[in-house]
Scaffold this motif. Structure first.
Motif, PDB file in Angstrom:
ATOM      1  N   LEU A  24      72.529  -5.653  38.861  1.00 29.48           N
ATOM      2  CA  LEU A  24      72.535  -5.524  37.401  1.00 29.48           C
ATOM      3  C   LEU A  24      72.572  -6.896  36.733  1.00 29.48           C
ATOM      4  N   TRP A  25      73.355  -7.809  37.278  1.00 34.49           N
ATOM      5  CA  TRP A  25      73.403  -9.173  36.726  1.00 34.49           C
ATOM      6  C   TRP A  25      72.021  -9.814  36.772  1.00 34.49           C
ATOM      7  N   MET A  26      71.318  -9.627  37.876  1.00 30.03           N
ATOM      8  CA  MET A  26      69.998 -10.246  38.009  1.00 30.03           C
ATOM      9  C   MET A  26      68.964  -9.599  37.091  1.00 30.03           C
ATOM     10  N   LEU A  27      68.981  -8.259  37.016  1.00 28.95           N
ATOM     11  CA  LEU A  27      68.013  -7.553  36.174  1.00 28.95           C
ATOM     12  C   LEU A  27      68.237  -7.854  34.692  1.00 28.95           C
ATOM     13  N   THR A  28      69.494  -7.794  34.258  1.00 21.74           N
ATOM     14  CA  THR A  28      69.792  -8.074  32.857  1.00 21.74           C
ATOM     15  C   THR A  28      69.541  -9.535  32.527  1.00 21.74           C
ATOM     16  N   GLY A  29      69.875 -10.415  33.462  1.00 25.07           N
ATOM     17  CA  GLY A  29      69.617 -11.835  33.242  1.00 25.07           C
ATOM     18  C   GLY A  29      68.142 -12.147  33.141  1.00 25.07           C
ATOM     19  N   LEU A  30      67.316 -11.407  33.907  1.00 21.74           N
ATOM     20  CA  LEU A  30      65.868 -11.596  33.844  1.00 21.74           C
ATOM     21  C   LEU A  30      65.341 -11.253  32.457  1.00 21.74           C
ATOM     22  N   TYR A  31      65.811 -10.136  31.891  1.00 21.17           N
ATOM     23  CA  TYR A  31      65.375  -9.748  30.548  1.00 21.17           C
ATOM     24  C   TYR A  31      65.799 -10.794  29.515  1.00 21.17           C
ATOM     25  N   MET A  32      67.021 -11.273  29.645  1.00 22.89           N
ATOM     26  CA  MET A  32      67.545 -12.231  28.666  1.00 22.89           C
ATOM     27  C   MET A  32      66.833 -13.571  28.702  1.00 22.89           C
ATOM     28  N   THR A  33      66.329 -13.937  29.866  1.00 20.60           N
ATOM     29  CA  THR A  33      65.614 -15.209  29.970  1.00 20.60           C
ATOM     30  C   THR A  33      64.123 -15.063  29.717  1.00 20.60           C
ATOM     31  N   ALA A  34      63.586 -13.844  29.923  1.00 19.91           N
ATOM     32  CA  ALA A  34      62.149 -13.633  29.751  1.00 19.91           C
ATOM     33  C   ALA A  34      61.757 -13.442  28.289  1.00 19.91           C
ATOM     34  N   ILE A  35      62.665 -12.853  27.495  1.00 18.84           N
ATOM     35  CA  ILE A  35      62.376 -12.587  26.083  1.00 18.84           C
ATOM     36  C   ILE A  35      62.944 -13.720  25.231  1.00 18.84           C
ATOM     37  N   ILE A  37      64.773 -15.816  22.502  1.00 16.12           N
ATOM     38  CA  ILE A  37      65.935 -15.429  21.694  1.00 16.12           C
ATOM     39  C   ILE A  37      65.556 -15.252  20.231  1.00 16.12           C
ATOM     40  N   GLU A  38      64.509 -15.973  19.767  1.00 18.01           N
ATOM     41  CA  GLU A  38      64.057 -15.813  18.382  1.00 18.01           C
ATOM     42  C   GLU A  38      63.520 -14.395  18.148  1.00 18.01           C
ATOM     43  N   LEU A  39      62.866 -13.849  19.181  1.00 17.52           N
ATOM     44  CA  LEU A  39      62.366 -12.480  19.085  1.00 17.52           C
ATOM     45  C   LEU A  39      63.523 -11.493  19.050  1.00 17.52           C
ATOM     46  N   ILE A  40      64.531 -11.737  19.870  1.00 14.67           N
ATOM     47  CA  ILE A  40      65.708 -10.869  19.882  1.00 14.67           C
ATOM     48  C   ILE A  40      66.402 -10.888  18.527  1.00 14.67           C
ATOM     49  N   HIS A  41      66.518 -12.060  17.929  1.00 16.08           N
ATOM     50  CA  HIS A  41      67.183 -12.186  16.633  1.00 16.08           C
ATOM     51  C   HIS A  41      66.374 -11.537  15.508  1.00 16.08           C
ATOM     52  N   GLY A  42      65.100 -11.291  15.736  1.00 20.79           N
ATOM     53  CA  GLY A  42      64.271 -10.654  14.721  1.00 20.79           C
ATOM     54  C   GLY A  42      63.860 -11.579  13.598  1.00 20.79           C
ATOM     55  N   ASP A  43      63.771 -12.886  13.907  1.00 15.85           N
ATOM     56  CA  ASP A  43      63.386 -13.853  12.867  1.00 15.85           C
ATOM     57  C   ASP A  43      61.994 -13.563  12.308  1.00 15.85           C
ATOM     58  N   HIS A  44      61.132 -12.958  13.126  1.00 12.60           N
ATOM     59  CA  HIS A  44      59.773 -12.661  12.688  1.00 12.60           C
ATOM     60  C   HIS A  44      59.700 -11.424  11.795  1.00 12.60           C
ATOM     61  N   PHE A 176      63.948  -4.420  20.520  1.00  9.33           N
ATOM     62  CA  PHE A 176      64.219  -5.465  21.504  1.00  9.33           C
ATOM     63  C   PHE A 176      65.685  -5.891  21.453  1.00  9.33           C
ATOM     64  N   TRP A 177      66.233  -5.981  20.241  1.00  6.49           N
ATOM     65  CA  TRP A 177      67.645  -6.361  20.109  1.00  6.49           C
ATOM     66  C   TRP A 177      68.537  -5.278  20.693  1.00  6.49           C
ATOM     67  N   ARG A 178      68.212  -4.023  20.412  1.00  7.18           N
ATOM     68  CA  ARG A 178      69.057  -2.920  20.893  1.00  7.18           C
ATOM     69  C   ARG A 178      69.034  -2.830  22.417  1.00  7.18           C
ATOM     70  N   LEU A 179      67.870  -3.074  23.019  1.00  2.09           N
ATOM     71  CA  LEU A 179      67.796  -3.088  24.483  1.00  2.09           C
ATOM     72  C   LEU A 179      68.591  -4.264  25.033  1.00  2.09           C
ATOM     73  N   TYR A 180      68.480  -5.410  24.377  1.00  4.25           N
ATOM     74  CA  TYR A 180      69.250  -6.593  24.776  1.00  4.25           C
ATOM     75  C   TYR A 180      70.746  -6.280  24.739  1.00  4.25           C
ATOM     76  N   ASP A 181      71.185  -5.655  23.664  1.00  2.00           N
ATOM     77  CA  ASP A 181      72.600  -5.325  23.510  1.00  2.00           C
ATOM     78  C   ASP A 181      73.055  -4.355  24.591  1.00  2.00           C
ATOM     79  N   PHE A 182      72.191  -3.388  24.924  1.00  2.00           N
ATOM     80  CA  PHE A 182      72.518  -2.415  25.970  1.00  2.00           C
ATOM     81  C   PHE A 182      72.654  -3.104  27.323  1.00  2.00           C
TER      82      PHE A 182
END
Length: 231
Positions: A24-35, A37-44, A176-182
């Protein structure tokens, strides 16, 4: 021999315990590094453009505000939907005052909140619903209430949260943010608030992982020594 036997058994059982969490650490870490952070924050999806202040407008003197609000701790002058206002801070309370008349402004109504949310939004949808919330949902649990929730009809299910008092954009939320939070919940092992990285479950998992690594190192050293003795 007995020590090596029990070390192998311990190593095997510890691997079963920490293996799932390590995955789980590896899978979640992969998502967090692949996406990004500006996209996660919803700046766009939402952008707050600073409106220029008129230098010639007649404004209430700040000394008048200080007399009227003795608990005043700070203020700033800003534009809100074409109107110049004072944002007054009195401890934990914030108030908007018309800079020209000095009249205290009421909280944003639905029409104003809808107009403001649309001005912030940069996506390709439209407002689907507006809700005045007295209790903040989990995804904005630390934001002050009451607040306006503007839901948009785009593919990312964008939601903007606005302060009823100041009109400030408090948060942007989308898929994307909600998946990140999950995933963040599993990453830090905080299944309640999703914010406490220093929880007991995390410490237990980290300690168990350390035991797994140490037992593996001991078995590796033991195997080399046994092979050398056999030669």
């Amino acid at each position: 021999m007995k020590l090596a036997f029990w070390a192998r058994r311990a190593h095997r059982w510890i691997a079963l315990v920490v293996g799932v969490q390590a995955l789980l650490w590896m899978l979640t870490g992969l998502y967090m590094t692949a996406i990004p952070i500006e996209l996660i924050h919803g700046d766009h999806l939402a952008h707050v453009a600073a409106e220029p202040l008129s230098e010639t407008a007649v404004r209430v003197d700040t000394s008048v505000l200080s007399e009227r609000y003795p608990d005043l701790t700070g203020f700033r002058l800003k534009q809100l939907m074409g109107q110049t206002v004072y944002e007054l801070h009195q401890g934990g309370k914030t108030t908007l005052v018309d800079s020209t008349t000095g009249v205290e402004l009421p909280p944003l109504d639905e029409h104003q909140a809808r107009r403001l949310a649309s001005s912030f939004y940069r996506g390709d949808g439209s407002i689907q619903s507006m809700h005045l919330l007295k209790e903040a949902p989990n995804e904005v649990a630390k934001r002050p209430v009451p607040l306006w929730q503007a839901n948009f009809s785009d593919r990312g299910h964008t939601t903007l949260y606005l302060s009823t008092t100041t009109g400030e954009l408090l948060a942007r939320r989308h898929s994307f943010w909600r998946l990140y939070d999950f995933l963040w919940m599993f990453h830090i092992m905080d299944y309640e608030t999703r914010s406490n990285v220093n929880n007991s479950l995390m410490r237990v998992a980290a300690s168990t992982g350390l035991l797994f690594a140490l037992s593996g190192i001991w078995l590796l050293v033991y195997s080399f020594r046994k092979r050398k003795a056999a030669i």
